[in-house]
Design a protein around this motif. Structure first.
Motif, PDB file in Angstrom:
ATOM      1  N   MET A   1       0.838  -1.193   0.000  1.00 52.93           N
ATOM      2  CA  MET A   1       0.000   0.000   0.000  1.00 52.93           C
ATOM      3  C   MET A   1       0.879   1.252   0.000  1.00 52.93           C
ATOM      4  O   MET A   1       2.027   1.209   0.442  1.00 52.93           O
ATOM      5  CB  MET A   1      -0.932  -0.008   1.214  1.00 52.93           C
ATOM      6  N   LYS A   2       0.298   2.351  -0.493  1.00 49.95           N
ATOM      7  CA  LYS A   2       1.064   3.585  -0.604  1.00 49.95           C
ATOM      8  C   LYS A   2       0.493   4.650   0.329  1.00 49.95           C
ATOM      9  O   LYS A   2      -0.719   4.724   0.542  1.00 49.95           O
ATOM     10  CB  LYS A   2       1.047   4.087  -2.048  1.00 49.95           C
ATOM     11  N   THR A   3       1.378   5.486   0.855  1.00 56.23           N
ATOM     12  CA  THR A   3       0.955   6.580   1.721  1.00 56.23           C
ATOM     13  C   THR A   3       0.353   7.700   0.884  1.00 56.23           C
ATOM     14  O   THR A   3       0.502   7.732  -0.346  1.00 56.23           O
ATOM     15  CB  THR A   3       2.137   7.137   2.519  1.00 56.23           C
ATOM     16  N   VAL A   4      -0.290   8.638   1.552  1.00 56.81           N
ATOM     17  CA  VAL A   4      -0.898   9.750   0.841  1.00 56.81           C
ATOM     18  C   VAL A   4       0.159  10.581   0.115  1.00 56.81           C
ATOM     19  O   VAL A   4      -0.089  11.101  -0.984  1.00 56.81           O
ATOM     20  CB  VAL A   4      -1.733  10.619   1.813  1.00 56.81           C
ATOM     21  N   HIS A   5       1.336  10.693   0.692  1.00 59.63           N
ATOM     22  CA  HIS A   5       2.403  11.455   0.037  1.00 59.63           C
ATOM     23  C   HIS A   5       2.919  10.722  -1.200  1.00 59.63           C
ATOM     24  O   HIS A   5       3.232  11.360  -2.218  1.00 59.63           O
ATOM     25  CB  HIS A   5       3.545  11.700   1.027  1.00 59.63           C
ATOM     26  N   GLU A   6       2.998   9.396  -1.135  1.00 62.63           N
ATOM     27  CA  GLU A   6       3.431   8.621  -2.300  1.00 62.63           C
ATOM     28  C   GLU A   6       2.396   8.712  -3.419  1.00 62.63           C
ATOM     29  O   GLU A   6       2.751   8.864  -4.596  1.00 62.63           O
ATOM     30  CB  GLU A   6       3.662   7.164  -1.898  1.00 62.63           C
ATOM     31  N   VAL A   7       1.120   8.629  -3.053  1.00 70.36           N
ATOM     32  CA  VAL A   7       0.056   8.747  -4.053  1.00 70.36           C
ATOM     33  C   VAL A   7       0.070  10.134  -4.682  1.00 70.36           C
ATOM     34  O   VAL A   7      -0.078  10.292  -5.894  1.00 70.36           O
ATOM     35  CB  VAL A   7      -1.327   8.459  -3.423  1.00 70.36           C
ATOM     36  N   SER A   8       0.274  11.143  -3.856  1.00 70.15           N
ATOM     37  CA  SER A   8       0.353  12.518  -4.352  1.00 70.15           C
ATOM     38  C   SER A   8       1.455  12.659  -5.394  1.00 70.15           C
ATOM     39  O   SER A   8       1.258  13.289  -6.445  1.00 70.15           O
ATOM     40  CB  SER A   8       0.605  13.481  -3.191  1.00 70.15           C
ATOM     41  N   LYS A   9       2.591  12.034  -5.131  1.00 65.72           N
ATOM     42  CA  LYS A   9       3.740  12.151  -6.023  1.00 65.72           C
ATOM     43  C   LYS A   9       3.505  11.431  -7.345  1.00 65.72           C
ATOM     44  O   LYS A   9       3.767  11.981  -8.419  1.00 65.72           O
ATOM     45  CB  LYS A   9       4.986  11.600  -5.331  1.00 65.72           C
ATOM     46  N   ILE A  10       2.994  10.201  -7.294  1.00 67.48           N
ATOM     47  CA  ILE A  10       2.846   9.433  -8.531  1.00 67.48           C
ATOM     48  C   ILE A  10       1.642   9.886  -9.356  1.00 67.48           C
ATOM     49  O   ILE A  10       1.618   9.730 -10.577  1.00 67.48           O
ATOM     50  CB  ILE A  10       2.739   7.913  -8.246  1.00 67.48           C
ATOM     51  N   ALA A  11       0.616  10.445  -8.698  1.00 69.46           N
ATOM     52  CA  ALA A  11      -0.603  10.845  -9.411  1.00 69.46           C
ATOM     53  C   ALA A  11      -0.575  12.310  -9.833  1.00 69.46           C
ATOM     54  O   ALA A  11      -1.402  12.730 -10.647  1.00 69.46           O
ATOM     55  CB  ALA A  11      -1.831  10.581  -8.544  1.00 69.46           C
ATOM     56  N   GLY A  12       0.354  13.072  -9.264  1.00 70.97           N
ATOM     57  CA  GLY A  12       0.431  14.480  -9.642  1.00 70.97           C
ATOM     58  C   GLY A  12      -0.672  15.336  -9.058  1.00 70.97           C
ATOM     59  O   GLY A  12      -1.047  16.368  -9.629  1.00 70.97           O
ATOM     60  N   SER A  14      -2.180  17.126  -5.291  1.00 73.33           N
ATOM     61  CA  SER A  14      -1.677  17.549  -3.992  1.00 73.33           C
ATOM     62  C   SER A  14      -2.239  16.687  -2.864  1.00 73.33           C
ATOM     63  O   SER A  14      -3.307  16.072  -2.999  1.00 73.33           O
ATOM     64  CB  SER A  14      -2.043  19.013  -3.738  1.00 73.33           C
ATOM     65  N   VAL A  15      -1.518  16.659  -1.768  1.00 74.61           N
ATOM     66  CA  VAL A  15      -1.996  15.958  -0.573  1.00 74.61           C
ATOM     67  C   VAL A  15      -3.306  16.585  -0.109  1.00 74.61           C
ATOM     68  O   VAL A  15      -4.230  15.883   0.323  1.00 74.61           O
ATOM     69  CB  VAL A  15      -0.933  16.015   0.547  1.00 74.61           C
ATOM     70  N   ARG A  16      -3.383  17.891  -0.213  1.00 73.00           N
ATOM     71  CA  ARG A  16      -4.612  18.595   0.175  1.00 73.00           C
ATOM     72  C   ARG A  16      -5.804  18.116  -0.650  1.00 73.00           C
ATOM     73  O   ARG A  16      -6.912  17.946  -0.117  1.00 73.00           O
ATOM     74  CB  ARG A  16      -4.407  20.095  -0.005  1.00 73.00           C
ATOM     75  N   THR A  17      -5.586  17.894  -1.950  1.00 77.20           N
ATOM     76  CA  THR A  17      -6.659  17.386  -2.807  1.00 77.20           C
ATOM     77  C   THR A  17      -7.099  15.993  -2.369  1.00 77.20           C
ATOM     78  O   THR A  17      -8.299  15.704  -2.303  1.00 77.20           O
ATOM     79  CB  THR A  17      -6.195  17.344  -4.277  1.00 77.20           C
ATOM     80  N   LEU A  18      -6.134  15.135  -2.063  1.00 77.17           N
ATOM     81  CA  LEU A  18      -6.462  13.782  -1.605  1.00 77.17           C
ATOM     82  C   LEU A  18      -7.224  13.826  -0.285  1.00 77.17           C
ATOM     83  O   LEU A  18      -8.149  13.034  -0.064  1.00 77.17           O
ATOM     84  CB  LEU A  18      -5.197  12.950  -1.477  1.00 77.17           C
ATOM     85  N   HIS A  19      -6.840  14.725   0.590  1.00 76.59           N
ATOM     86  CA  HIS A  19      -7.567  14.883   1.860  1.00 76.59           C
ATOM     87  C   HIS A  19      -9.002  15.344   1.584  1.00 76.59           C
ATOM     88  O   HIS A  19      -9.947  14.891   2.245  1.00 76.59           O
ATOM     89  CB  HIS A  19      -6.855  15.904   2.742  1.00 76.59           C
ATOM     90  N   HIS A  20      -9.161  16.232   0.608  1.00 75.03           N
ATOM     91  CA  HIS A  20     -10.504  16.717   0.254  1.00 75.03           C
ATOM     92  C   HIS A  20     -11.339  15.581  -0.327  1.00 75.03           C
ATOM     93  O   HIS A  20     -12.522  15.436   0.025  1.00 75.03           O
ATOM     94  CB  HIS A  20     -10.386  17.854  -0.755  1.00 75.03           C
ATOM     95  N   TYR A  21     -10.743  14.782  -1.206  1.00 78.39           N
ATOM     96  CA  TYR A  21     -11.460  13.637  -1.770  1.00 78.39           C
ATOM     97  C   TYR A  21     -11.916  12.684  -0.670  1.00 78.39           C
ATOM     98  O   TYR A  21     -13.003  12.106  -0.750  1.00 78.39           O
ATOM     99  CB  TYR A  21     -10.561  12.884  -2.760  1.00 78.39           C
ATOM    100  N   ASP A  22     -11.086  12.517   0.336  1.00 76.85           N
ATOM    101  CA  ASP A  22     -11.443  11.672   1.478  1.00 76.85           C
ATOM    102  C   ASP A  22     -12.611  12.289   2.235  1.00 76.85           C
ATOM    103  O   ASP A  22     -13.593  11.610   2.569  1.00 76.85           O
ATOM    104  CB  ASP A  22     -10.226  11.520   2.393  1.00 76.85           C
ATOM    105  N   ALA A  23     -12.531  13.592   2.492  1.00 69.79           N
ATOM    106  CA  ALA A  23     -13.552  14.279   3.282  1.00 69.79           C
ATOM    107  C   ALA A  23     -14.929  14.216   2.638  1.00 69.79           C
ATOM    108  O   ALA A  23     -15.947  14.102   3.340  1.00 69.79           O
ATOM    109  CB  ALA A  23     -13.141  15.734   3.511  1.00 69.79           C
TER     110      ALA A  23
END
Length: 243
Positions: A1-12, A14-23
């Motif tokens: 599994m990948k961390t949010v920072h790893e996903v942010s890097k490979i998907a291009g 931001s971490v903030r966007t991923l947090h928003h998608y989660d929210a």
């Protein structure tokens, strides 16, 4: 599994966007560690890929969530729509480039707005939204979910897994056996009673999703043991086709 920072890097993204998608429930992490770290598996990454393609096509987040959350969402079929929309985008961009070059040659004097026509793209995009986010099953699911208390939703989820546990107990049999076919009927009725009207067409789509979507396959196999998802899918196919 990948961390949010790893996903942010490979998907291009931001971490903030991923947090928003989660929210907003658009992309939940597969697991959250006791320390609060979000972790994403391959299934989550595939969902993110689908989401980002729709974002490139300028679909609003609420429409994307409606589409990818519907019970009979078919990722590969949706991908065909995404490809067609991307092709329409490319054709539109080619027309704009040709139009701009023509203006350049004519000294910018000719007035012509035909190159800005988005009607074909807009029409196809609306059809895609209707196809993936406007089904009667999805509307019924949303309507029921809005009025259901959380404990009832949890009981329904547990009841569904209990049926798959029953599938696991008979998976050594032929999927055409009376026991397996009775479980398919029970599953169809349970979904109708607790989620949405499970027509034969929807049931067939669910059977394919049980083995095609890693999240569903993993959860079903956890309930009934390895191979349960494949067994249930085959039993559903036989139930629908009669062979």
């Amino acid at each position: 599994m990948k961390t949010v920072h790893e996903v942010s890097k490979i998907a291009g993204v931001s971490v903030r966007t991923l947090h928003h998608y989660d929210a907003i429930g658009l992309l939940k992490p597969t697991k959250v560690t006791p320390a609060g770290y979000r972790l994403y598996d391959e299934s989550a990454l595939r969902r993110l890929q689908t989401i980002l393609l729709f974002r490139e096509l300028r679909f609003p987040l609420k429409d994307i969530k409606k589409m990818v959350d519907q019970p009979d969402f078919d990722q590969m079929a949706a991908l065909k729509d995404q490809i067609r929309l991307l092709e329409l985008q490319r054709e539109h961009l080619d027309r704009l480039i040709a139009f701009a070059r023509k203006l350049e040659r004519n000294g910018g004097n000719k007035v012509d707005f035909s190159a800005f026509d988005h009607s074909e793209y807009d029409r196809y995009a609306e059809e895609a939204k209707e196809r993936w986010g406007g089904t009667d099953a999805y509307k019924e699911y949303v309507s029921r979910a809005e009025h259901q208390p959380e404990d009832r939703k949890e009981n329904a989820a547990q009841g569904l897994m209990a049926i798959f546990a029953k599938f696991g107990k008979v998976k050594h049999q032929n999927p055409s056996s009376d026991e397996a076919q009775a479980l398919v009927k029970e599953l169809q009725q349970f979904i109708t009673d607790n989620f949405y009207t499970c027509t034969p067409q929807i049931l067939a789509g669910l059977g394919q999703m049980y083995i095609g979507d890693e999240r569903f396959r993993k959860n079903i196999n956890q309930a009934g043991g390895e191979g349960t998802a494949e067994f249930a899918a085959k039993a559903i196919e036989i139930y629908n086709t009669g062979k």
